[in-house]
Design a protein around this motif. Structure first.
Motif, PDB file in Angstrom:
ATOM      1  N   LEU A  90       1.021  -1.455   0.315  1.00 18.12           N
ATOM      2  CA  LEU A  90       0.274  -0.143   0.223  1.00 18.12           C
ATOM      3  C   LEU A  90       1.219   0.985  -0.404  1.00 18.12           C
ATOM      4  N   LYS A  91       1.789   0.978   0.932  1.00 21.07           N
ATOM      5  CA  LYS A  91       2.911   2.398   0.598  1.00 21.07           C
ATOM      6  C   LYS A  91       3.918   2.178  -0.588  1.00 21.07           C
ATOM      7  N   ASP A  92       4.092   1.355  -1.493  1.00 20.00           N
ATOM      8  CA  ASP A  92       4.666   1.787  -2.813  1.00 20.00           C
ATOM      9  C   ASP A  92       3.787   2.431  -3.301  1.00 20.00           C
ATOM     10  N   ALA A  93       2.308   1.590  -3.565  1.00 23.85           N
ATOM     11  CA  ALA A  93       1.017   2.055  -4.354  1.00 23.85           C
ATOM     12  C   ALA A  93       1.099   3.683  -4.072  1.00 23.85           C
ATOM     13  N   GLU A  94       0.514   3.934  -3.165  1.00 23.68           N
ATOM     14  CA  GLU A  94       0.795   5.543  -2.789  1.00 23.68           C
ATOM     15  C   GLU A  94       1.813   5.995  -3.216  1.00 23.68           C
ATOM     16  N   ARG A  95       3.336   5.970  -3.490  1.00 24.47           N
ATOM     17  CA  ARG A  95       4.698   6.585  -4.233  1.00 24.47           C
ATOM     18  C   ARG A  95       3.755   5.810  -5.941  1.00 24.47           C
ATOM     19  N   ASP A  96       2.656   5.228  -6.597  1.00 22.32           N
ATOM     20  CA  ASP A  96       2.851   4.842  -7.786  1.00 22.32           C
ATOM     21  C   ASP A  96       3.523   4.200  -7.851  1.00 22.32           C
ATOM     22  N   TYR A  97       4.085   3.250  -7.363  1.00 21.55           N
ATOM     23  CA  TYR A  97       4.508   1.665  -7.668  1.00 21.55           C
ATOM     24  C   TYR A  97       3.555   0.436  -8.141  1.00 21.55           C
ATOM     25  N   ARG A  98       4.200  -0.045  -8.751  1.00 20.30           N
ATOM     26  CA  ARG A  98       3.203  -1.395  -8.529  1.00 20.30           C
ATOM     27  C   ARG A  98       3.755  -2.529  -8.031  1.00 20.30           C
ATOM     28  N   SER A  99       3.068  -3.156  -7.474  1.00 18.98           N
ATOM     29  CA  SER A  99       3.652  -4.416  -6.364  1.00 18.98           C
ATOM     30  C   SER A  99       2.890  -5.935  -6.559  1.00 18.98           C
ATOM     31  N   ILE A 100       3.887  -6.915  -6.567  1.00 20.06           N
ATOM     32  CA  ILE A 100       3.190  -8.076  -6.163  1.00 20.06           C
ATOM     33  C   ILE A 100       3.611  -8.922  -5.679  1.00 20.06           C
ATOM     34  N   VAL A 101       2.612  -9.627  -4.717  1.00 18.32           N
ATOM     35  CA  VAL A 101       2.815 -10.052  -3.067  1.00 18.32           C
ATOM     36  C   VAL A 101       2.018 -10.754  -2.880  1.00 18.32           C
ATOM     37  N   GLU A 102       3.418 -11.924  -2.615  1.00 16.50           N
ATOM     38  CA  GLU A 102       3.420 -13.468  -2.347  1.00 16.50           C
ATOM     39  C   GLU A 102       2.959 -14.015  -1.126  1.00 16.50           C
ATOM     40  N   LEU A 103       1.308 -14.164  -0.667  1.00 13.18           N
ATOM     41  CA  LEU A 103       1.371 -14.659   0.623  1.00 13.18           C
ATOM     42  C   LEU A 103       1.154 -16.507   0.631  1.00 13.18           C
ATOM     43  N   ASP A 104       2.598 -16.900   1.024  1.00 10.77           N
ATOM     44  CA  ASP A 104       2.392 -18.582   0.804  1.00 10.77           C
ATOM     45  C   ASP A 104       2.940 -19.166   2.294  1.00 10.77           C
ATOM     46  N   ASP A 105       2.772 -18.505   3.813  1.00  6.17           N
ATOM     47  CA  ASP A 105       2.526 -19.038   5.054  1.00  6.17           C
ATOM     48  C   ASP A 105       1.563 -20.276   4.902  1.00  6.17           C
ATOM     49  N   ASP A 106       0.915 -20.897   4.257  1.00  9.67           N
ATOM     50  CA  ASP A 106      -0.151 -21.843   3.882  1.00  9.67           C
ATOM     51  C   ASP A 106       0.367 -22.297   2.533  1.00  9.67           C
ATOM     52  N   PRO A 107       1.566 -23.654   2.837  1.00 12.16           N
ATOM     53  CA  PRO A 107       2.092 -24.084   1.453  1.00 12.16           C
ATOM     54  C   PRO A 107       0.885 -24.503   0.202  1.00 12.16           C
ATOM     55  N   GLU A 108      -0.317 -25.494   1.476  1.00  9.56           N
ATOM     56  CA  GLU A 108      -1.689 -25.786   0.527  1.00  9.56           C
ATOM     57  C   GLU A 108      -2.623 -24.950   0.130  1.00  9.56           C
ATOM     58  N   ASP A 109      -2.407 -23.660   0.121  1.00  8.93           N
ATOM     59  CA  ASP A 109      -2.930 -22.445   0.107  1.00  8.93           C
ATOM     60  C   ASP A 109      -2.316 -21.218  -0.353  1.00  8.93           C
ATOM     61  N   PRO A 110      -1.185 -21.228  -1.213  1.00 11.81           N
ATOM     62  CA  PRO A 110      -1.445 -20.161  -1.566  1.00 11.81           C
ATOM     63  C   PRO A 110      -1.696 -18.914  -2.321  1.00 11.81           C
ATOM     64  N   LEU A 111      -1.333 -17.456  -2.075  1.00 12.17           N
ATOM     65  CA  LEU A 111      -2.188 -16.491  -3.104  1.00 12.17           C
ATOM     66  C   LEU A 111      -1.064 -15.617  -3.901  1.00 12.17           C
ATOM     67  N   SER A 112      -1.223 -14.639  -4.759  1.00 13.69           N
ATOM     68  CA  SER A 112      -0.622 -13.987  -5.107  1.00 13.69           C
ATOM     69  C   SER A 112      -1.076 -13.065  -5.015  1.00 13.69           C
ATOM     70  N   LEU A 113      -0.991 -11.769  -5.234  1.00 14.62           N
ATOM     71  CA  LEU A 113      -1.933 -10.362  -4.787  1.00 14.62           C
ATOM     72  C   LEU A 113      -1.043  -9.261  -6.213  1.00 14.62           C
ATOM     73  N   ALA A 114      -2.095  -8.704  -6.460  1.00  6.88           N
ATOM     74  CA  ALA A 114      -1.038  -7.667  -7.431  1.00  6.88           C
ATOM     75  C   ALA A 114      -1.628  -6.480  -7.026  1.00  6.88           C
ATOM     76  N   PHE A 115      -0.498  -5.338  -6.787  1.00  8.02           N
ATOM     77  CA  PHE A 115      -0.944  -3.932  -6.402  1.00  8.02           C
ATOM     78  C   PHE A 115      -0.791  -3.129  -7.781  1.00  8.02           C
ATOM     79  N   ILE A 116      -2.233  -2.557  -7.857  1.00  8.87           N
ATOM     80  CA  ILE A 116      -2.276  -1.395  -8.961  1.00  8.87           C
ATOM     81  C   ILE A 116      -2.454  -1.081  -8.814  1.00  8.87           C
ATOM     82  N   PRO A 117      -1.786   1.194  -8.725  1.00  8.14           N
ATOM     83  CA  PRO A 117      -2.313   1.994  -8.070  1.00  8.14           C
ATOM     84  C   PRO A 117      -3.330   2.962  -8.815  1.00  8.14           C
ATOM     85  N   LEU A 118      -4.482   3.403  -9.232  1.00  7.15           N
ATOM     86  CA  LEU A 118      -5.103   4.215  -9.228  1.00  7.15           C
ATOM     87  C   LEU A 118      -5.382   5.546  -8.850  1.00  7.15           C
TER      88      LEU A 118
END
Length: 224
Positions: A90-118
Motif C-alpha cells: 500500500l505504501k508503494d502504491a501511494e508512491r505510484d509503484y506497482r507490486s506483487i505480494v506472495e502470501l505463502d504462509d500456508d503452502p497448500e493455499d498460497p495466493l499472489s496479489l498484484a497491487f495497482i495504484p489508481l
C-alpha cells in the motif's frame, strides 16, 4: 377537469420510436455486475487498506479467511507474518509503484496479489485508490465445463470425469470418487479425447482451463 385515467399520449409508430439508450457501463451497479463475472478476485482499497469494493471471488476469499480476511472493513492477512507485506504494498502504491505480494504462509493455499495504484478521477495526478488483483484459484467453473461439454456432446458421466481431471484428480481417485471401475474411467477419458479431437487428455484439460471461466448467476445469488 379531465380525469387522469382519461389522459392519452399520442400514438407513436414503432418505427419512429427512439430506441432505449444502453446502460452506462460506468454506472456503479453495472460495473459491480461486470466485476462479479471475472473469476479473479478483485478488491478496490483506499490507501489505508479499507475495502471499498470486492467482487464475488474476492468476497469468497475473504469469507474463507485462509489467506485474506476483512477486519472491521480493512484488508488483512490471515497470518500475522504476512501483514507487513500488505502494508508495504500500500505504501508503494501511494508512491505510484506497482507490486506483487506472495502470501505463502500456508503452502497448500498460497495466493499472489498484484497491487495497482489508481489515480484519482478528473485528471488528478495523485493516487487515491488501489486495485488488488488476486491470483486465480486452480480448477474450472462448472458453468464453463457444462457449456464445453454440451458443445462437444459429452455425456453426463464423461463430463463428471473431465471435471475431476480438471480439478487435478488422477484416474484411480476418480474411480473411487465416482464409484466406478478403472476400466470405465479409461473409457470415459478415451471418449472425451475423441469427441474433443484432442491428442491427449492433458490437452483437453489445458483447453478448458484457458476458456473464459463463466461465473454462474446462481453462485452469486446464493452468496447474497
Amino acid at each position: 377537469m379531465e380525469m387522469l385515467s382519461e389522459f392519452r399520449f399520442p400514438y407513436v409508430p414503432a418505427t419512429d420510436r427512439t430506441p432505449a439508450s444502453p446502460p452506462d457501463p460506468l454506472q456503479p451497479g453495472m460495473l459491480a455486475r461486470v466485476l462479479d463475472e471475472i473469476d479473479h478476485g478483485l478488491l478496490l482499497l483506499d490507501l489505508t487498506g479499507r475495502i471499498l469494493h470486492a467482487n464475488f471471488p474476492a468476497r469468497r476469499e475473504l469469507t474463507s479467511a485462509h489467506t485474506l480476511r476483512s477486519v472491521d472493513g480493512m484488508l488483512c492477512a490471515s497470518h500475522a507474518g504476512s501483514q507487513p507485506k500488505l502494508r508495504q504494498a500500500l505504501k508503494d502504491a501511494e508512491r505510484d509503484y506497482r507490486s506483487i505480494v506472495e502470501l505463502d504462509d500456508d503452502p497448500e493455499d498460497p495466493l499472489s496479489l498484484a497491487f495497482i495504484p489508481l489515480a484519482a478521477l478528473h485528471g488528478a495526478a495523485t493516487v487515491d485508490t488501489v486495485l488488488v488483483m488476486c491470483s486465480r484459484r486452480p480448477g474450472c467453473e462448472s458453468l464453463t465445463m457444462q457449456m464445453f461439454a454440451r458443445s462437444k456432446r459429452l455425456t453426463r458421466a464423461e463430463q463428471n470425469v473431465l471435471a475431476r481431471l480438471c480439478a487435478g484428480h488422477g484416474a484411480e481417485e476418480i474411480a473411487c470418487l465416482e464409484g466406478i471401475r478403472m476400466s470405465t474411467v479409461r473409457t470415459h477419458i478415451k471418449n472425451v479425447r475423441q469427441k474433443t479431437g484432442s491428442n491427449s487428455i492433458r490437452e483437453v484439460v489445458y483447453r478448458v482451463s484457458r476458456m473464459p471461466q463463466i461465473v454462474s448467476a446462481l453462485r452469486i445469488a446464493s452468496e447474497n
